[in-house]
Motif scaffolding. Structure first.
Motif, short mmCIF file in Angstrom:
data_model
loop_
_atom_site.label_atom_id
_atom_site.label_comp_id
_atom_site.label_asym_id
_atom_site.label_seq_id
_atom_site.Cartn_x
_atom_site.Cartn_y
_atom_site.Cartn_z
N TRP A 5 103.38 43.83 56.50
CA TRP A 5 102.42 42.89 55.95
C TRP A 5 100.99 43.36 56.19
N MET A 6 100.73 43.83 57.41
CA MET A 6 99.39 44.31 57.75
C MET A 6 99.04 45.55 56.91
N LYS A 7 99.99 46.44 56.73
CA LYS A 7 99.74 47.63 55.92
C LYS A 7 99.42 47.24 54.48
N ALA A 8 100.16 46.23 53.96
CA ALA A 8 99.92 45.79 52.59
C ALA A 8 98.56 45.12 52.44
N GLN A 9 98.05 44.53 53.51
CA GLN A 9 96.71 43.94 53.47
C GLN A 9 95.65 45.02 53.31
N LEU A 10 95.83 46.13 54.04
CA LEU A 10 94.84 47.21 54.03
C LEU A 10 94.97 48.09 52.80
N HIS A 11 96.22 48.39 52.43
CA HIS A 11 96.47 49.27 51.29
C HIS A 11 97.54 48.65 50.40
N PRO A 12 97.20 47.63 49.62
CA PRO A 12 98.19 46.93 48.80
C PRO A 12 98.77 47.85 47.73
N PRO A 13 100.08 47.77 47.50
CA PRO A 13 100.69 48.54 46.40
C PRO A 13 100.09 48.13 45.07
N GLN A 14 100.16 49.01 44.11
CA GLN A 14 99.69 48.73 42.75
C GLN A 14 100.86 48.96 41.79
N ILE A 15 101.56 47.87 41.49
CA ILE A 15 102.79 47.93 40.70
C ILE A 15 102.53 47.33 39.33
N SER A 16 102.92 48.05 38.31
CA SER A 16 102.85 47.53 36.94
C SER A 16 104.26 47.21 36.47
N VAL A 17 104.41 46.12 35.74
CA VAL A 17 105.73 45.70 35.29
C VAL A 17 105.69 45.28 33.83
N GLN A 18 106.70 45.70 33.09
CA GLN A 18 106.93 45.25 31.72
C GLN A 18 108.39 44.82 31.63
N ALA A 19 108.64 43.68 31.03
CA ALA A 19 110.01 43.18 30.97
C ALA A 19 110.27 42.46 29.65
N THR A 20 111.53 42.52 29.23
CA THR A 20 112.00 41.80 28.05
C THR A 20 113.24 41.02 28.42
N SER A 21 113.27 39.75 28.07
CA SER A 21 114.42 38.91 28.39
C SER A 21 115.52 39.07 27.35
N THR A 22 116.66 38.49 27.61
CA THR A 22 117.80 38.59 26.69
C THR A 22 117.53 37.89 25.36
N ASP A 23 116.58 36.95 25.34
CA ASP A 23 116.25 36.27 24.08
C ASP A 23 114.97 36.83 23.44
N GLY A 24 114.49 37.98 23.92
CA GLY A 24 113.36 38.65 23.30
C GLY A 24 112.00 38.31 23.84
N GLU A 25 111.90 37.42 24.84
CA GLU A 25 110.60 37.09 25.43
C GLU A 25 110.09 38.29 26.24
N GLU A 26 108.77 38.51 26.22
CA GLU A 26 108.19 39.66 26.90
C GLU A 26 107.22 39.22 27.99
N MET A 27 107.07 40.07 29.00
CA MET A 27 106.16 39.82 30.11
C MET A 27 105.55 41.14 30.55
N SER A 28 104.26 41.12 30.92
CA SER A 28 103.59 42.34 31.36
C SER A 28 102.51 42.00 32.37
N HIS A 29 102.46 42.74 33.49
CA HIS A 29 101.42 42.59 34.50
C HIS A 29 101.07 43.96 35.05
N LYS A 30 99.83 44.10 35.49
CA LYS A 30 99.38 45.37 36.05
C LYS A 30 98.87 45.18 37.48
N ASP A 31 99.11 46.20 38.29
CA ASP A 31 98.53 46.33 39.63
C ASP A 31 98.82 45.11 40.51
#
Length: 356
Positions: free
Chosen positions: A187-213
């Motif tokens: 937790w402390m490491k993530a406070q100082l150097h937080p990961p930067q994760i990007s995500v893109q997803a599609t659900s089974t009914d075609g809904e989409e989601m996207s977030h960066k960092d």
């Protein structure tokens, strides 16, 4: 019914008392033939079951935790890049949970206590109670696509798993205190150097989601996502083995809101005030069929509780109706059940099974 039991003779969690309870009861089941084989190194269970069909064994019982289950699943199904073998051609899976967490077994409805879970396993096989479940696949960078049953993700959870593995290699036991110490450091490491994760997803009914960092992103194939001792950690209440992947992320770990969001992740603080405070920090996306995770900041990645290195790009996919397992047909686990009630159920099972 031809049954194969796979066990690790060096495991400290697979006690003689447990096997003395289970094996005689299995042998009493009509027309059941039991064979036992032992693993001797990491990956041996996967090698052992490769290519097996229903003609070899009707049931395979891995005795172990989520890592052992993962090995057996990947051995049975083979590489996830090719055609999926029909579950009717494969042995069914019946888990004898003896690991430290056993998320897969417990999400299927097995009790938290290993002895109570062993008794349920015998009853399920006797009653031939099976269901077919969805599994996930993952592929990182240039690696071969593989299966997972429980969860996968970048972030604090993967950091904790890597640090615990390192501590265990130095002779430390995987105790709750060790996990707590390691979690605080992560937790402390993530406070100082937080990961930067990007995500893109599609659900089974075609809904989409996207977030960066985002600093934390989890994909789960189960509900609960994991357990803290006897206590469930629910990230996506609508998730199950009958649906796609559940995604849970946090957009920030900083400040009081970050602390509240993490507490919410482990099941604390579900009141209206806390929910309103962290609403803008949490990402919840259910029934995902295709997921792309990218993390170019050198963060660790975990699958089914095992550290899998630092890939920069991971593709996840949900594959329905892949594996037949012995499990209750209904799992009564209300997401709103309180921690004290779960702890009470654990103590009840612990006392009952040892009173037999």
């Amino acid at each position: 019914m031809h049954v194969l039991l796979i066990a690790n003779p060096e495991s400290t969690t697979q006690t003689e008392e447990l096997f003395r309870r289970v094996i005689p009861q299995l042998m009493e089941i009509e027309d059941l033939r039991l064979e036992a084989r032992f693993t001797h190194y990491a990956g041996h269970a996967e090698e052992m079951v490769q290519g097996m069909t229903r003609e070899d064994f009707d049931v395979i019982i891995p005795a172990g935790g989520d890592g052992t289950v993962n090995e057996v699943i990947n051995g049975l199904l083979g590489p996830a890049d090719g055609d999926v073998r029909p579950h009717g051609e494969l042995p069914a899976l019946a888990v004898l949970p003896t690991g430290s967490a056993n998320v897969f077994a417990r999400a299927l409805g097995y009790p938290a206590d290993n002895y109570a879970a062993a008794q349920m396993l015998v009853d399920l096989i006797r009653e031939k109670s099976t269901r077919t479940i969805t599994l996930g696949t993952w592929k990182g960078d240039e690696e071969q696509k593989r299966w997972f049953a429980v969860n996968a993700g970048f972030g604090i959870d993967a950091e904790v798993i890597a640090r615990v593995e390192r501590a265990r290699s130095r002779g430390f036991a995987a105790s709750p205190l060790l996990y707590l110490q390691v979690s605080v450091r992560a937790w402390m490491k993530a406070q100082l150097h937080p990961p930067q994760i990007s995500v893109q997803a599609t659900s089974t009914d075609g809904e989409e989601m996207s977030h960066k960092d985002v600093p934390m992103m989890l994909a789960s194939n189960t509900n609960p996502w994991t357990f803290l001792g006897p206590l469930p950690v629910v990230t996506n209440p609508g998730n199950s083995f009958d649906s796609g992947l559940g995604l849970f992320g946090l957009t920030s770990l900083r400040g009081f809101g970050g602390v509240a969001a993490m507490m919410h992740l482990i099941g604390v603080g579900h009141g209206r005030g806390i929910e309103k405070l962290i609403a803008k920090r949490t990402i919840i996306f259910d029934d995902a069929e295709q997921v792309l995770l990218e993390c170019r900041s050198g963060q660790r990645f975990q699958v089914d509780g095992e550290y899998e290195g630092k890939p920069t790009r991971v593709e996840l996919e949900s594959i329905p109706d892949v594996l037949k397992v012995f499990a209750p047909h209904e799992v009564p686990l209300p997401p709103t059940m309180s921690w004290p009630r779960h702890a009470a159920k654990y103590v009840r099972d612990f006392i009952r099974v040892r009173a037999v």
